[in-house]
Design a protein around this motif. Structure first.
Motif, PDB file in Angstrom:
ATOM      1  N   TYR A  69       4.361   2.404   6.942  1.00 50.16           N
ATOM      2  CA  TYR A  69       3.728   1.357   6.127  1.00 50.16           C
ATOM      3  C   TYR A  69       4.623   1.005   4.942  1.00 50.16           C
ATOM      4  CZ  TYR A  69       0.894  -1.181   2.875  1.00 50.16           C
ATOM      5  OH  TYR A  69       0.457  -2.149   2.021  1.00 50.16           O
ATOM      6  N   ALA A  70       5.114   2.030   4.237  1.00 46.43           N
ATOM      7  CA  ALA A  70       5.933   1.786   3.057  1.00 46.43           C
ATOM      8  C   ALA A  70       7.203   1.011   3.415  1.00 46.43           C
ATOM      9  CB  ALA A  70       6.285   3.104   2.380  1.00 46.43           C
ATOM     10  N   LEU A  71       7.870   1.422   4.491  1.00 50.31           N
ATOM     11  CA  LEU A  71       9.115   0.752   4.877  1.00 50.31           C
ATOM     12  C   LEU A  71       8.861  -0.673   5.340  1.00 50.31           C
ATOM     13  CD1 LEU A  71      10.945   3.670   6.728  1.00 50.31           C
ATOM     14  CD2 LEU A  71      11.236   2.899   4.360  1.00 50.31           C
ATOM     15  N   LYS A  72       7.774  -0.891   6.055  1.00 50.75           N
ATOM     16  CA  LYS A  72       7.425  -2.254   6.467  1.00 50.75           C
ATOM     17  C   LYS A  72       7.109  -3.124   5.254  1.00 50.75           C
ATOM     18  CE  LYS A  72       5.598  -0.976  11.025  1.00 50.75           C
ATOM     19  NZ  LYS A  72       4.367  -0.829  11.855  1.00 50.75           N
ATOM     20  N   ILE A 106       4.195   8.905  -8.612  1.00 50.50           N
ATOM     21  CA  ILE A 106       4.682   7.643  -9.170  1.00 50.50           C
ATOM     22  C   ILE A 106       5.974   7.863  -9.949  1.00 50.50           C
ATOM     23  CG2 ILE A 106       4.113   5.696 -10.665  1.00 50.50           C
ATOM     24  CD1 ILE A 106       2.443   5.909  -8.070  1.00 50.50           C
ATOM     25  N   LEU A 107       6.024   8.904 -10.754  1.00 53.65           N
ATOM     26  CA  LEU A 107       7.249   9.190 -11.511  1.00 53.65           C
ATOM     27  C   LEU A 107       8.440   9.384 -10.583  1.00 53.65           C
ATOM     28  CD1 LEU A 107       6.014  11.664 -14.287  1.00 53.65           C
ATOM     29  CD2 LEU A 107       7.007   9.399 -14.664  1.00 53.65           C
ATOM     30  N   ARG A 108       8.253  10.173  -9.538  1.00 54.75           N
ATOM     31  CA  ARG A 108       9.372  10.454  -8.640  1.00 54.75           C
ATOM     32  C   ARG A 108       9.787   9.210  -7.870  1.00 54.75           C
ATOM     33  NH1 ARG A 108      14.104  11.777  -7.993  1.00 54.75           N
ATOM     34  NH2 ARG A 108      14.721  12.581  -5.961  1.00 54.75           N
ATOM     35  N   LEU A 142       4.907  15.915  -2.049  1.00 54.85           N
ATOM     36  CA  LEU A 142       4.501  15.872  -3.451  1.00 54.85           C
ATOM     37  C   LEU A 142       3.112  15.248  -3.583  1.00 54.85           C
ATOM     38  CD1 LEU A 142       5.452  16.458  -6.343  1.00 54.85           C
ATOM     39  CD2 LEU A 142       6.414  14.146  -6.407  1.00 54.85           C
ATOM     40  N   THR A 143       2.873  14.177  -2.834  1.00 51.36           N
ATOM     41  CA  THR A 143       1.566  13.516  -2.864  1.00 51.36           C
ATOM     42  C   THR A 143       0.471  14.425  -2.329  1.00 51.36           C
ATOM     43  OG1 THR A 143       2.593  11.340  -2.596  1.00 51.36           O
ATOM     44  CG2 THR A 143       0.272  11.520  -2.018  1.00 51.36           C
ATOM     45  N   VAL A 145      -4.252   6.532  -3.284  1.00 52.60           N
ATOM     46  CA  VAL A 145      -3.219   6.184  -2.298  1.00 52.60           C
ATOM     47  C   VAL A 145      -1.923   5.761  -3.003  1.00 52.60           C
ATOM     48  CG1 VAL A 145      -4.639   5.601  -0.295  1.00 52.60           C
ATOM     49  CG2 VAL A 145      -4.360   3.920  -2.119  1.00 52.60           C
ATOM     50  N   PRO A 146      -1.293   6.642  -3.775  1.00 52.40           N
ATOM     51  CA  PRO A 146      -0.110   6.230  -4.538  1.00 52.40           C
ATOM     52  C   PRO A 146       1.044   5.764  -3.676  1.00 52.40           C
ATOM     53  CG  PRO A 146      -0.369   8.622  -4.576  1.00 52.40           C
ATOM     54  CD  PRO A 146      -1.626   8.061  -3.994  1.00 52.40           C
ATOM     55  N   LEU A 147       1.231   6.355  -2.499  1.00 47.98           N
ATOM     56  CA  LEU A 147       2.361   5.971  -1.650  1.00 47.98           C
ATOM     57  C   LEU A 147       2.189   4.586  -1.031  1.00 47.98           C
ATOM     58  CD1 LEU A 147       3.257   9.260   0.268  1.00 47.98           C
ATOM     59  CD2 LEU A 147       4.631   8.065  -1.442  1.00 47.98           C
TER      60      LEU A 147
END
Length: 502
Positions: A112-115, A191-193, A94-95, A160-162
């Motif tokens: 990165y997100a999970l960390k 961001i919505l999702r 989606l991004t 860099v929304p994620l």
């Protein structure tokens, strides 16, 4: 081909845990920057929408969310971890379609997100004050405690929304605050999702809200709102100044991350196998649309020609195309407006005396409907030139030679910005001198743009203030109370104000 439930639809805001139609019926198209096609329609939020979202956030902050214990917030983070891990591919695709970043890069943001989620989970149980000695009397105990500051207003960038979202969500959820997010117009769907997924993980209603729209309307309303306790903004210096001025309405806390024109310094003794691709991707990553991009590339003169030759070769081997293709190295710019902006800098460089050595053109053919530009390098750049002073936000490198370490330092610091910087050298002493003397909030040695939530990043000068991540990150979402406890209940208690200076 990736498809999504949002595509072709008119989307709403996300307020109180539910999709809410906008107060106004005005919608704006969200384009795929690789093709120019409309993906979905985003609501143009109004001040009324912001009022509704802030009220939902305040209700949640004062309601059951305020009673959640640290271990309950920690458990929520663990559920969020599972949901994001299971649905990350959807978010990545989606991004990529939303902003053009190559899919290999967005998929690579998963770790990165999970960390980051894991790090902020640990902070839920790591918030505390101090017991302090006092000069009032033995019957008095003194200490500090920390409490959540309240409702946060988060004005997000589109690039860099994620990644960028977790700086805000992490602190908000770990401390017990609530938040109203204003996504960038070009990156609203991601961001919505992502926030929908937070609610699927068990987030209480109203803790995280999303109001879409334009910065001059929704962002301004958030910054001015008297029931918002802290506002966080990432974007241009000009817009940042407006946010700071608007925050004076209730003297709310402010954190701003603004532009950058980061120096990337290559000494002749640099490990070239690292420095060449490192310096290139310090700019070409996300098509140069990164605040920390090392667009001022300083190369020691005795290595200049060799380094530029290798840099040009690397640049010409970059595969440019739609981000959705797994062999793409660099995708499109975000919009026609950004393409026009980048090309205006490219076209203006030669008249000032810069020499174009590669790139500099918009791509045509099969890519003509998208916003593609070639990786671009200019030599013979002088520090006073426009391309060496102003943030371009595109894949444009300005190479500037230097002869001595002192000259490199002087040139590096001749900027009103101070967001990032880097040095490439095998001399540890030289690297340490650069670390200590380059005026930048974040600095890298023999690498570039590495980031960890537990270490964070900071700004300096016009690049802003109020760091993200690191040991002090939670303090941005908390306020401190000084507490005095009379535990004797005797007549020996000092009079009011006895501990104050006369």
């Amino acid at each position: 081909m990736f498809s999504h439930k949002y595509f072709g639809k008119e989307l709403g805001h996300l307020i109180g845990g539910k999709s809410v139609p906008p107060h106004s019926d005005q919608m704006m198209p969200s384009f795929n920057p690789a093709t120019g096609e409309v993906l979905a329609y985003i609501p143009e939020g109004t001040a009324e929408d912001v009022n509704l979202a802030v009220a939902a956030a305040r209700k949640a902050f004062e309601g059951p969310w305020s009673e959640w214990l640290p271990w309950e917030r920690h458990r929520l983070f663990m559920r969020i971890y599972e949901v994001i891990e299971q649905n990350f591919d959807e978010l990545a695709y989606l991004t990529t379609l939303d902003i053009g970043t190559p899919i290999t890069k967005t998929l690579g943001m998963k770790q990165y997100a999970l960390k980051a989620i894991t790090y902020f989970a640990t902070q839920t149980t790591n918030i505390g004050g101090q017991t302090l000695p006092n000069n009032i009397g033995t019957g008095v105990m003194t200490m500090t405690v920390k409490a959540p500051v309240g409702v946060i207003g988060g004005i997000l960038p589109w690039n860099v929304p994620l990644v960028g979202l977790w700086w805000l969500l992490g602190g908000t959820l770990a401390t017990g605050c609530t938040i109203v997010l204003k996504p960038a117009e070009y990156a609203t769907m991601t961001i919505l999702r992502l926030v929908e997924l937070l609610y699927e993980a068990g987030l209480p209603e109203g803790v995280v809200n999303v109001v879409a729209g334009r910065g001059g309307v929704v962002g301004q309303a958030l910054a001015e709102h008297n029931d918002v306790d802290r506002v966080v903004f990432t974007g241009s210096v000009q817009a940042g100044r407006k946010v700071i001025m608007a925050s004076a309405s209730n003297v709310k806390r402010v954190q701003v991350e603004l532009g950058g024109k980061s120096p990337d310094i290559v000494f002749a003794d640099a490990p070239m196998e690292l420095a060449v691709p490192g310096a290139a991707m310090a700019v070409y990553n996300n098509c140069g649309q990164v605040c920390t991009a090392g667009t001022r590339l300083f190369v020691e003169r005795k290595a200049h020609n060799e380094f530029v030759d290798k840099l040009v070769k690397f640049s010409r081997q970059m595969r440019i195309g739609p981000g959705i293709a797994h062999d793409t190295d660099m995708g499109p710019l975000i919009s026609q407006g950004q393409l026009d902006r980048v090309m205006s800098y490219v076209d203006g460089a030669a008249p000032e005396g810069a020499t174009l050595v590669t790139g500099g053109k918009r791509l045509g053919g099969d890519l003509s409907q998208g916003y593609f530009v070639e990786p671009t390098i200019f030599c013979d750049v002088r520090p006073e030139m426009t391309i060496a002073r102003e943030e371009i936000f595109g894949p444009v490198i300005s190479v500037i030679p230097f002869d001595t370490e002192e000259e490199a330092l002087r040139l590096a610091n001749e900027t009103e910005y101070g967001l990032g910087g880097a040095v490439w050298t095998q001399d540890l002493s030289k690297a340490m001198r650069m670390i200590n003397r380059v005026k930048a909030g974040t600095f890298w040695v023999n690498c570039y743009d590495w980031m960890d939530a537990g270490v964070g990043m900071n700004g300096y000068k016009l690049s802003g203030y109020g760091g993200k991540g690191g040991p002090t990150h939670m303090d941005n979402f908390l306020y401190q109370k000084s507490v005095y406890i009379n535990h004797t209940y005797s007549g020996d208690v000092p009079p009011v104000g006895a501990g104050l200076r006369a």
